[in-house]
Design an enzyme around this catalytic site. Structure first.
Site, PDB file in Angstrom:
ATOM      1  N   GLU A 107       0.842  -1.207   0.000  1.00 16.10           N
ATOM      2  CA  GLU A 107       0.000   0.000   0.000  1.00 16.10           C
ATOM      3  C   GLU A 107       0.875   1.253   0.000  1.00 16.10           C
ATOM      4  OE1 GLU A 107      -3.556   0.892   3.023  1.00 16.10           O
ATOM      5  OE2 GLU A 107      -1.666   0.588   4.041  1.00 16.10           O
ATOM      6  N   HIS A 152       2.480   4.593   1.095  1.00 20.89           N
ATOM      7  CA  HIS A 152       2.746   5.178   2.420  1.00 20.89           C
ATOM      8  C   HIS A 152       3.413   6.533   2.261  1.00 20.89           C
ATOM      9  CE1 HIS A 152       1.656   1.329   4.233  1.00 20.89           C
ATOM     10  NE2 HIS A 152       1.642   1.945   5.383  1.00 20.89           N
ATOM     11  N   ASP A 191       3.719  -1.725   5.905  1.00 21.70           N
ATOM     12  CA  ASP A 191       2.916  -2.513   6.856  1.00 21.70           C
ATOM     13  C   ASP A 191       3.493  -3.918   7.031  1.00 21.70           C
ATOM     14  OD1 ASP A 191       1.224  -0.384   7.075  1.00 21.70           O
ATOM     15  OD2 ASP A 191      -0.496  -1.336   6.104  1.00 21.70           O
ATOM     16  N   HIS A 209      -2.136  -4.057   9.416  1.00 20.74           N
ATOM     17  CA  HIS A 209      -2.838  -3.194   8.436  1.00 20.74           C
ATOM     18  C   HIS A 209      -4.255  -2.952   8.942  1.00 20.74           C
ATOM     19  CE1 HIS A 209      -4.241  -1.730   4.525  1.00 20.74           C
ATOM     20  NE2 HIS A 209      -5.020  -2.776   4.343  1.00 20.74           N
ATOM     21  N   GLU A 254      -7.120  -2.134   7.875  1.00 19.04           N
ATOM     22  CA  GLU A 254      -8.332  -2.623   7.217  1.00 19.04           C
ATOM     23  C   GLU A 254      -8.559  -4.141   7.363  1.00 19.04           C
ATOM     24  OE1 GLU A 254      -6.216  -0.399   6.126  1.00 19.04           O
ATOM     25  OE2 GLU A 254      -7.148   1.111   4.870  1.00 19.04           O
ATOM     26  N   GLU A 260       4.332   5.109  11.969  1.00 17.83           N
ATOM     27  CA  GLU A 260       4.919   4.266  10.927  1.00 17.83           C
ATOM     28  C   GLU A 260       6.286   4.786  10.487  1.00 17.83           C
ATOM     29  OE1 GLU A 260       1.605   1.835   8.727  1.00 17.83           O
ATOM     30  OE2 GLU A 260       1.498   3.919   8.087  1.00 17.83           O
TER      31      GLU A 260
HETATM   32 ZN    ZN Z   1       0.696   1.359   7.170  1.00 15.27          ZN
HETATM   33 MN    MN Z   2      -2.064  -0.120   6.057  1.00 18.98          MN
END
Ligand code: ZN
Ligand code: MN
Length: 253
Positions: free
Chosen positions: A33, A35, A44, A119, A121, A178
């Protein structure tokens, strides 16, 4: 046998067979994903893998190979699908892959499993996968725990990590947490010169489909990452490892 090896992929089948019935199995699950301009697509997955490795070393556990894909990135927690590189699974695919992996570990004899979710989601789809695996194996003496290591942090930790205010874990994407973890784990991959003090503002209290292109900052950064540091990353990891170790003893002794 070297008990200090924690990665499943580095064990032989005989070493694995000897340990699987007693050792905690950690299954790290991340995503691929965007970032922001300063962190890599694998953020992640890399940070949950690194954390799992250290966590397993604390309790002589086994880390299964990381699942580097997760459920669809959402605009208000990961930037959404409109970024090159954001590569997501459908709910069904994620549920069935994780269900299958859990059933395999149980079939091998694992009775203590900890799913490390990296993550935002993924959460409820992992719950579904666990439910299905428990139903379908019918094994009664197996215990599966799931969390994201940030859930180990208490309000005092959050005050320390976010002196300028906590945006919420959903908006903490490519931001202080992060970026700090990546500065600690993989500083070579952080493009510090490209860090932007962006933040998602005036988000509507609802989700729009198809996902509009202009709902979050074009950078993909949802909260201000300035203030991130390797020292903070180290503190976060140490705090979470201490809590993890205590909880493993509580749940699996
Ligand atoms: Zn992340
Ligand atoms: Mn994520």
């Amino acid at each position: 046998m070297k008990k200090n090896r924690v990665l499943m992929e580095e064990l032989t089948w005989k070493e694995y067979a000897e340990r699987i019935k007693t050792d905690l199995v950690l299954l790290p699950i991340g995503s691929t994903e965007q970032h922001g301009p300063h962190l890599p697509l694998g953020t992640d997955a890399m940070q949950i893998m690194q954390f799992s490795r250290l966590a397993a070393a604390r309790v002589c556990g086994i880390v299964a190979p990381v699942l580097s894909y997760g459920y669809k990135s959402q605009p208000k927690s990961g930037g959404g699908p409109n970024f090159p590189g954001t590569t997501s699974l459908t709910a069904e695919a994620l549920i069935f892959v994780v269900r299958d992996l859990l059933k395999e570990f149980v079939r091998h004899g694992a009775r203590k499993i900890w799913i490390m979710d990296g993550h935002y989601e993924n959460a409820m789809f992992l719950s579904e996968a666990i439910d299905l695996a428990l139903d379908e194996t019918g094994v009664k003496d197996v215990k599966i725990i799931k969390n994201c290591f940030i859930q180990f942090l208490n309000p005092q930790d959050i005050d320390k990590i976010f002196p300028k205010g906590f945006p919420g874990w959903d908006l903490e994407h490519a931001a202080v947490l992060e970026t700090s973890l990546m500065l600690y784990f993989r500083p070579d991959l952080v493009r510090k010169d490209l860090m932007r003090p962006d933040r998602a503002e005036n988000l509507p209290p609802y989700d729009i489909y198809p996902v509009p292109k202009d709902i979050i900052p074009a950078s993909g950064v949802l909260a201000d990452p300035t203030g991130a540091s390797a020292e903070l990353g180290e503190y976060i990891v140490r705090r979470c490892l201490d809590e993890f170790e205590r909880d493993v003893r509580k749940e699996f002794s």
